[in-house]
Structures are given as structure tokens and as C-alpha cells.
Scaffold this active site. Structure first.
Site, PDB file in Angstrom:
ATOM      1  N   CYS A 191      -1.333   0.604   7.250  1.00 55.91           N
ATOM      2  CA  CYS A 191      -2.757   0.575   7.427  1.00 55.91           C
ATOM      3  C   CYS A 191      -3.190  -0.786   6.446  1.00 55.91           C
ATOM      4  O   CYS A 191      -3.454  -1.987   7.252  1.00 55.91           O
ATOM      5  CB  CYS A 191      -3.817   1.572   7.053  1.00 55.91           C
ATOM      6  SG  CYS A 191      -3.514   3.213   7.970  1.00 55.91           S
ATOM      7  N   ARG A 192      -3.199  -0.778   5.356  1.00 55.07           N
ATOM      8  CA  ARG A 192      -3.841  -1.657   4.486  1.00 55.07           C
ATOM      9  C   ARG A 192      -2.959  -3.040   4.395  1.00 55.07           C
ATOM     10  O   ARG A 192      -3.550  -3.977   4.593  1.00 55.07           O
ATOM     11  CB  ARG A 192      -4.320  -1.041   3.206  1.00 55.07           C
ATOM     12  CG  ARG A 192      -5.380  -0.171   3.167  1.00 55.07           C
ATOM     13  CD  ARG A 192      -5.631   0.584   1.773  1.00 55.07           C
ATOM     14  NE  ARG A 192      -4.509   1.516   1.730  1.00 55.07           N
ATOM     15  CZ  ARG A 192      -4.183   2.188   0.597  1.00 55.07           C
ATOM     16  NH1 ARG A 192      -5.352   2.236  -0.375  1.00 55.07           N
ATOM     17  NH2 ARG A 192      -3.229   2.912   0.733  1.00 55.07           N
ATOM     18  N   SER A 193      -1.655  -2.829   3.829  1.00 57.07           N
ATOM     19  CA  SER A 193      -0.868  -4.099   3.566  1.00 57.07           C
ATOM     20  C   SER A 193      -0.541  -4.605   4.987  1.00 57.07           C
ATOM     21  O   SER A 193      -0.448  -5.999   4.904  1.00 57.07           O
ATOM     22  CB  SER A 193       0.322  -3.639   2.788  1.00 57.07           C
ATOM     23  OG  SER A 193       0.985  -2.487   3.559  1.00 57.07           O
ATOM     24  N   ASP A 229      -8.096   3.820   0.756  1.00 63.13           N
ATOM     25  CA  ASP A 229      -7.147   4.087   1.926  1.00 63.13           C
ATOM     26  C   ASP A 229      -7.941   4.715   3.052  1.00 63.13           C
ATOM     27  O   ASP A 229      -8.772   5.658   3.153  1.00 63.13           O
ATOM     28  CB  ASP A 229      -6.125   5.366   1.401  1.00 63.13           C
ATOM     29  CG  ASP A 229      -5.380   5.798   2.398  1.00 63.13           C
ATOM     30  OD1 ASP A 229      -5.221   5.336   3.468  1.00 63.13           O
ATOM     31  OD2 ASP A 229      -4.335   6.488   1.981  1.00 63.13           O
ATOM     32  N   CYS A 273       0.841  -1.097   0.039  1.00 66.15           N
ATOM     33  CA  CYS A 273       0.125   0.185   0.017  1.00 66.15           C
ATOM     34  C   CYS A 273       0.898   1.243   0.029  1.00 66.15           C
ATOM     35  O   CYS A 273       2.085   1.102  -0.354  1.00 66.15           O
ATOM     36  CB  CYS A 273      -0.988  -0.093   1.114  1.00 66.15           C
ATOM     37  SG  CYS A 273      -0.295  -0.109   2.715  1.00 66.15           S
ATOM     38  N   ASN A 320       2.186   1.534   4.368  1.00 73.73           N
ATOM     39  CA  ASN A 320       2.524   0.337   4.891  1.00 73.73           C
ATOM     40  C   ASN A 320       2.118   0.220   6.590  1.00 73.73           C
ATOM     41  O   ASN A 320       3.056  -0.302   7.563  1.00 73.73           O
ATOM     42  CB  ASN A 320       4.146  -0.050   5.008  1.00 73.73           C
ATOM     43  CG  ASN A 320       4.331  -1.511   5.271  1.00 73.73           C
ATOM     44  OD1 ASN A 320       5.499  -1.789   5.619  1.00 73.73           O
ATOM     45  ND2 ASN A 320       3.551  -2.414   5.044  1.00 73.73           N
TER      46      ASN A 320
END
Ligand code: 4NP
Length: 155
Positions: free
Chosen positions: A13-15, A123, A8, A11
């Protein structure tokens, strides 16, 4: 196919959430793969995941607190079989770094679950709590579809 990298922007939150959700589901399916996460940006290198991502991940049943942000690097393109971007902006940044003939196949993570009908994992960083739960829900669906793909007999 034995390794996956989730990417993401920050690095945090999402990934990191993607790595943990996929690790959990792959372990349940008794298909442990090498996984990692990285970001295209450098603002949060060395930092743990966002506290909101940690809290939503914990409520879902996984602990992401030990992960530390890093930036995607050239070696990643030959270390991983697949690199999964969260959104189109990440995808374009990753593709711009890739060398021709590299090992990794690069795609959007939600390409695993086209029936979900949303191509990008939004995001959540500047949004409210619903965004963090949505990240988990989307990635959980994508992980289920990957496991189904891997369980298909090889053609
Ligand atoms: P992520 O979210 O890409 O899912 O980790 C973000 C985290 C931080 C920032 C942007 C996105 N930031 O601009 O600091």
C-alpha cells in the site's frame, strides 16, 4: 544523494505508492534518482500492490501495477542513501536491522514535510478509501519538499 528506499509494513500500500509518487515528481523536476520500496513484513512477498492502492494511484496519474512486494534486506542499508519509513513502527523495525556505520540515513518520510503536522503516514489497509487518497496527498507533499531540498545550492 542519489538513491531512496521507501519502507512500510506490507509493501503493498504505502511504500509502492511512495516510490511512484516520488518517481513522478522527481522526473517532473528532471532529477531522476534510484528509488525502490520494500516492507518489513513477509506476508505479501511477490504480490502486486493492493488493488485499492493501484486504483488511487492510477486516478492520481501513476501506474504501480508492475511493482512486486519484497522484504527489506541487509544489503539495502548500503545500497541506498536514504531509507524513509512510513510510520514509527516501521522506523523502529528498520533501525533494529541497521548495522552501525551503514550508508543509509534512516528517517520518517514525513520528516521531509514537518509543516504538514503529521509525522506518520497512516496504514490504510484496514480502513476506507479516504485513507488511500490521504497516503497520496501526504507523500506528494513530502516529495515536493525533498525536491526543494535538492534544489537548494549546496552549503
Ligand atoms: P502497507 O499496508 O504497510 O502500507 O503495505 C499493509 C498491508 C498489509 C498488511 C498491513 C499493512 N497486512 O497486515 O497484511
Amino acid at each position: 544523494m542519489n538513491s531512496l528506499l521507501f519502507v512500510c509494513l506490507g509493501n503493498i500500500c504505502r511504500s509502492p505508492t511512495a516510490k511512484a509518487v516520488f518517481d513522478y515528481k522527481l522526473a517532473q523536476a528532471e532529477m531522476p534518482l534510484l528509488t525502490d520500496s520494500a516492507g518489513t513484513g513477509d506476508w505479501h512477498i511477490g504480490k502486486p500492490p493492493d488493488p485499492r492502492s493501484q486504483a488511487f494511484a492510477r486516478a492520481w496519474g501513476v501506474d504501480i501495477s508492475a511493482q512486486r512486494a519484497r522484504r527489506i534486506c541487509a544489503a539495502d542499508f548500503d545500497r541506498f542513501d536514504r531509507i524513509y519509513a512510513m510510520d514509527r513502527s516501521n522506523l523502529a523495525d528498520i533501525q533494529a536491522m541497521a548495522s552501525p556505520g551503514c550508508r543509509a540515513r534512516i528517517d520518517l518520510v514525513m520528516s521531509l514535510a514537518p509543516e504538514y503536522g503529521i509525522e506518520e503516514v497512516p496504514d490504510p489497509y484496514y480502513g476506507g478509501d479516504t485513507g488511500f487518497q490521504r497516503v497520496i496527498d501526504m507523500l506528494s507533499e513530502a516529495a515536493d519538499r525533498l525536491i526543494e531540498e535538492l534544489q537548494q545550492p549546496r552549503k
